[in-house]
Design a protein around this motif. Structure first.
Motif, short mmCIF file in Angstrom:
data_model
loop_
_atom_site.label_atom_id
_atom_site.label_comp_id
_atom_site.label_asym_id
_atom_site.label_seq_id
_atom_site.Cartn_x
_atom_site.Cartn_y
_atom_site.Cartn_z
N ARG A 185 0.76 -1.17 0.05
CA ARG A 185 -0.02 -0.10 -0.12
C ARG A 185 0.93 0.97 0.02
O ARG A 185 1.74 1.31 0.94
N VAL A 186 0.61 2.05 -0.99
CA VAL A 186 1.39 3.41 -1.00
C VAL A 186 0.22 4.38 -0.60
O VAL A 186 -0.44 4.77 -1.49
N PRO A 187 0.44 4.93 0.50
CA PRO A 187 -0.45 5.98 0.86
C PRO A 187 -0.66 7.18 -0.10
O PRO A 187 0.34 7.56 -0.81
N ALA A 188 -2.04 7.67 -0.25
CA ALA A 188 -2.35 8.82 -0.99
C ALA A 188 -1.44 10.09 -0.60
O ALA A 188 -1.03 10.80 -1.48
N TRP A 189 -0.97 10.16 0.40
CA TRP A 189 -0.19 11.40 0.85
C TRP A 189 1.61 11.29 0.64
O TRP A 189 2.30 11.84 0.71
N ALA A 190 1.93 9.92 0.10
CA ALA A 190 3.36 9.61 0.14
C ALA A 190 3.75 9.97 -1.27
O ALA A 190 4.49 9.12 -1.95
N SER A 191 3.98 11.16 -1.68
CA SER A 191 4.44 11.67 -2.80
C SER A 191 5.89 11.38 -2.71
O SER A 191 6.73 11.44 -1.69
N GLY A 192 6.48 10.95 -3.80
CA GLY A 192 7.94 10.53 -3.78
C GLY A 192 8.29 9.13 -3.40
O GLY A 192 9.54 8.88 -3.08
N ALA A 193 7.44 8.27 -2.97
CA ALA A 193 7.72 7.05 -2.42
C ALA A 193 8.28 6.31 -3.63
O ALA A 193 8.35 6.46 -4.71
N SER A 194 9.00 5.02 -3.04
CA SER A 194 9.91 4.27 -3.77
C SER A 194 10.02 2.91 -3.16
O SER A 194 9.69 2.92 -2.19
N LEU A 195 10.39 2.02 -4.21
CA LEU A 195 10.28 0.50 -3.97
C LEU A 195 11.42 0.00 -4.75
O LEU A 195 11.67 0.16 -5.91
N SER A 196 12.23 -0.93 -3.98
CA SER A 196 13.15 -1.41 -4.65
C SER A 196 13.20 -3.01 -4.10
O SER A 196 12.79 -3.46 -2.96
N VAL A 197 13.69 -3.93 -4.94
CA VAL A 197 13.86 -5.32 -4.68
C VAL A 197 15.39 -5.59 -4.95
O VAL A 197 15.97 -5.47 -5.93
N ASN A 198 16.15 -6.22 -3.81
CA ASN A 198 17.48 -6.32 -3.78
C ASN A 198 18.37 -5.33 -4.33
O ASN A 198 19.39 -5.55 -5.19
N GLY A 199 17.87 -4.19 -4.08
CA GLY A 199 18.57 -2.96 -4.48
C GLY A 199 18.18 -2.18 -5.67
O GLY A 199 18.89 -1.12 -6.16
N LYS A 200 17.50 -2.90 -6.53
CA LYS A 200 16.97 -2.49 -8.05
C LYS A 200 15.63 -1.76 -7.85
O LYS A 200 14.45 -2.29 -7.37
N ARG A 201 15.64 -0.45 -7.94
CA ARG A 201 14.46 0.35 -8.11
C ARG A 201 13.27 -0.32 -8.87
O ARG A 201 13.82 -0.62 -10.15
N GLN A 202 12.05 -0.25 -8.53
CA GLN A 202 11.03 -0.64 -9.08
C GLN A 202 10.30 0.45 -9.78
O GLN A 202 10.07 1.39 -9.20
N PRO A 203 9.81 0.55 -10.96
CA PRO A 203 8.68 1.28 -11.59
C PRO A 203 7.41 1.48 -11.00
O PRO A 203 7.03 0.51 -10.18
N ASN A 204 6.56 2.43 -11.26
CA ASN A 204 5.10 2.44 -10.98
C ASN A 204 4.90 2.26 -9.56
O ASN A 204 3.89 1.71 -9.20
N VAL A 205 5.43 3.07 -8.80
CA VAL A 205 5.10 3.53 -7.26
C VAL A 205 4.08 4.86 -7.10
O VAL A 205 4.81 5.73 -7.27
N THR A 206 2.92 4.52 -7.32
CA THR A 206 2.12 5.72 -7.28
C THR A 206 1.38 5.85 -6.26
O THR A 206 0.53 4.88 -5.67
N PRO A 207 1.41 6.96 -5.28
CA PRO A 207 0.50 7.37 -4.36
C PRO A 207 -0.87 6.93 -4.57
O PRO A 207 -1.45 7.22 -5.35
N GLY A 208 -1.45 6.33 -3.38
CA GLY A 208 -2.99 5.91 -3.56
C GLY A 208 -3.28 4.59 -4.35
O GLY A 208 -4.26 4.22 -4.89
N THR A 209 -2.17 3.80 -4.60
CA THR A 209 -2.38 2.58 -5.15
C THR A 209 -1.70 1.40 -4.32
O THR A 209 -0.91 1.84 -3.21
N PHE A 210 -1.85 0.24 -4.77
CA PHE A 210 -0.95 -0.91 -4.28
C PHE A 210 0.26 -1.02 -5.27
O PHE A 210 -0.14 -1.21 -6.54
N ALA A 211 1.30 -0.92 -4.89
CA ALA A 211 2.68 -1.03 -5.76
C ALA A 211 2.78 -2.81 -5.74
O ALA A 211 3.08 -3.42 -4.86
#
Length: 540
Positions: free
Chosen positions: A416-442
């Motif tokens: 869950r990426v909260p709607a207020w979380a502007s600039g949120a990021s997600l990585s797997v084993n150090g690799k940044r993931q795309p499509n991390v949008t506030p107000g969605t499930f990444a």
């Protein structure tokens, strides 16, 4: 666990004319045949919380596997069974309310503590109670028992369908499905299902709790009308909520577009019925998140958790209970004047439920809803998977997840990426993931293996929330989901920019320079005896 079983059974026994040894618990739990309903004091709701306490114990047993807890559940149910008689309901101003809580305790005893007699006791309870209940949902404040005073109109038959549907789902029998239908409060749900608010003036907690029955009507009966009522009702409550997520000042829902919530900041200290309201809010947002998959319901649950229930004063063994969260400009945390009120029943239930609110399961996916130190284990197509969460959130923006897997397996993790979380990021084993949008499930679908690591960063930016759109200069300050309360007994002179320049002095303390003094800001969980304010009146 430490309450005397004779004391717990005492009001049941007294109300049906049985010998009743042991000391009185007192407070609302007491049975007094000469009770004066004008007092709201000792004797107001005898035995009303018994079923909730049994439910909480059963849920806690399922978490801890402590056999002493299970044995207490089984003993309490057997002792209660010996008291079942019509006079309990005849002598009770809340017969439907008490029946509902007893149903909850017994179905939870069956499911979570494995009580083999729970359904038999439930049948005896239902056979005894139902002839003395109204047979349908009766609106709050409507008289249905001739010769009784006003307090007998405060029963909550309009909330009981949820547990009746759950009883049916858990195998208690078809009669509970039919009863759930019979007690659906369509005088309430009808307008809500059409998007028309009829909330104004209704008792807050019980009518939000009733929306859980509407959600269960969808899950059990497939009723789109009742799902619409639950969703629309939730949105209407959200529109009249404080920044904390709480609602219902003086236990009353308000008209859309009114100034009542603003007015409550000076007119009352009874802002939100915390354990009961949070319990209903968690259930409703769990249902709606489960049904719709929309993360905004998780955002709302998180807001209520950090800014209300987790900051409640602890329940005391003598029945002193934290009842109201106070959002007044000059607020304090205090215990209720009444021992063993309704909130003493829901507080242990919601404490047991934090785990089931944190994670959700889909056929090939796991959804992470709450960010807190925890772990979840499951079987994924024969592979044993554990997802461990390490974090100091919401006071640290970083959340780390570690995967333990008995063998590699493909599945999806959703964060869950909260709607207020502007600039949120997600990585797997150090690799940044795309499509991390506030107000969605990444979502991340991959072949997961033992030792994989996921890192989520939710920037905890300071932001202001006005009490409503019509009063943009009355604002609360938040860091991520956490309201920062001003420790003060008088409104400081501040600008929006001064508030937004608040500086952190340690993990859970902030300060604001007002120009004349330094104002300390604390989250609700850190406030003890201090006088505080939720909202600030800012200058341009």
């Amino acid at each position: 666990m430490n309450l005397s079983e004779d004391s717990l059974l005492k009001p049941f026994r007294k109300m049906v004319g049985q010998p009743a040894p042991g000391e009185e618990l007192g407070g609302w739990y007491l049975y007094d045949p000469n009770y004066d309903w004008h007092t709201f004091d000792a004797g107001f709701a005898p035995a009303a919380t018994f079923g909730q306490w049994v439910s909480a114990l059963a849920r806690t047993y399922s978490i801890t596997h402590d056999n002493a807890i299970r044995e207490k559940v089984l003993r309490l149910n057997q002792l209660y069974a010996k008291t079942i008689a019509p006079d309990f309901y005849r002598n009770n101003r809340f017969p439907a309310y008490c029946y509902d809580k007893l149903v909850c305790g017994l179905i939870d005893s069956h499911k979570w503590a494995g009580d083999p007699d729970a359904f038999r006791i439930l049948e005896h309870t239902s056979d005894t109670a139902l002839p003395l209940l109204p047979g349908k949902a009766i609106e709050h404040g409507t008289s249905w028992r001739p010769g009784t005073d006003e307090s007998y109109t405060w029963d909550e038959s309009y909330t009981i369908s949820e547990n009746l549907f759950l009883a049916y789902q858990r195998g208690a029998g078809e009669r509970y499905r039919k009863l759930g239908e019979d007690y659906l409060d369509d005088a309430y749900y009808g307008a809500l299902s059409e998007g028309r608010s009829n909330l104004s003036g209704r008792h807050a907690y019980s009518h939000v709790n009733s929306l859980c029955s509407a959600a269960q009507a969808y899950l059990t009966l497939g009723s789109a009308k009742h799902l619409a009522a639950a969703k629309n009702g939730f949105d209407m409550v959200l529109a009249q909520s404080y920044a904390t997520g709480g609602w219902g000042p003086d236990e009353t829902l308000r008209a859309p577009g009114s100034d009542d919530v603003l007015g409550s900041l000076t007119s009352t200290h009874n802002s939100f019925e915390t354990p009961c309201g949070a319990y209903a809010h968690f259930k409703l947002t769990r249902y709606l998140l489960r049904i719709t998959g929309q993360p905004r319901y998780g955002d709302s649950m998180e807001r209520v958790m950090y800014n209300t229930i987790l900051g409640a004063k602890p329940l005391q063994s003598d029945g002193r209970t934290f009842y109201y969260a106070d959002c007044n400009f000059k607020a304090k945390k205090v215990y209720s004047d009444h021992r063993w009120p309704c909130c003493s029943g829901t507080m242990p239930q919601i404490a047991a439920d934090y785990g089931i609110s944190a994670y959700f399961r889909g056929p090939t996916a796991v959804y992470v809803n709450l960010y807190l130190p925890s772990s979840v284990r499951w079987n994924q197509d024969g592979a044993q998977i554990c997802l461990k969460q390490v974090t100091s959130y919401p006071f640290d923006s970083h959340v780390q997840f570690e995967i333990t897997a008995s063998r590699e397996k493909e599945f999806q993790l959703n964060f869950r990426v909260p709607a207020w979380a502007s600039g949120a990021s997600l990585s797997v084993n150090g690799k940044r993931q795309p499509n991390v949008t506030p107000g969605t499930f990444a979502a991340i679908r991959r072949q997961w293996k033992n030792g994989d690591r996921v890192e989520l960063n939710l920037p905890l930016l300071l932001h202001l929330e006005p009490v409503d759109a019509r009063h943009p200069k009355t604002v609360a300050l938040l860091s991520g989901p956490v309201v920062l309360f001003g420790i003060t007994d008088q409104q400081p002179k501040l600008t929006e920019q001064q508030l937004l320049r608040a500086q952190r002095t340690n993990q859970q303390n902030w300060k604001v320079e007002t120009g004349t003094r330094t104002l300390t800001l604390l989250p609700f969980t850190q406030i003890a005896e201090e006088t505080y304010t939720t909202y600030f009146q800012v200058e341009s």
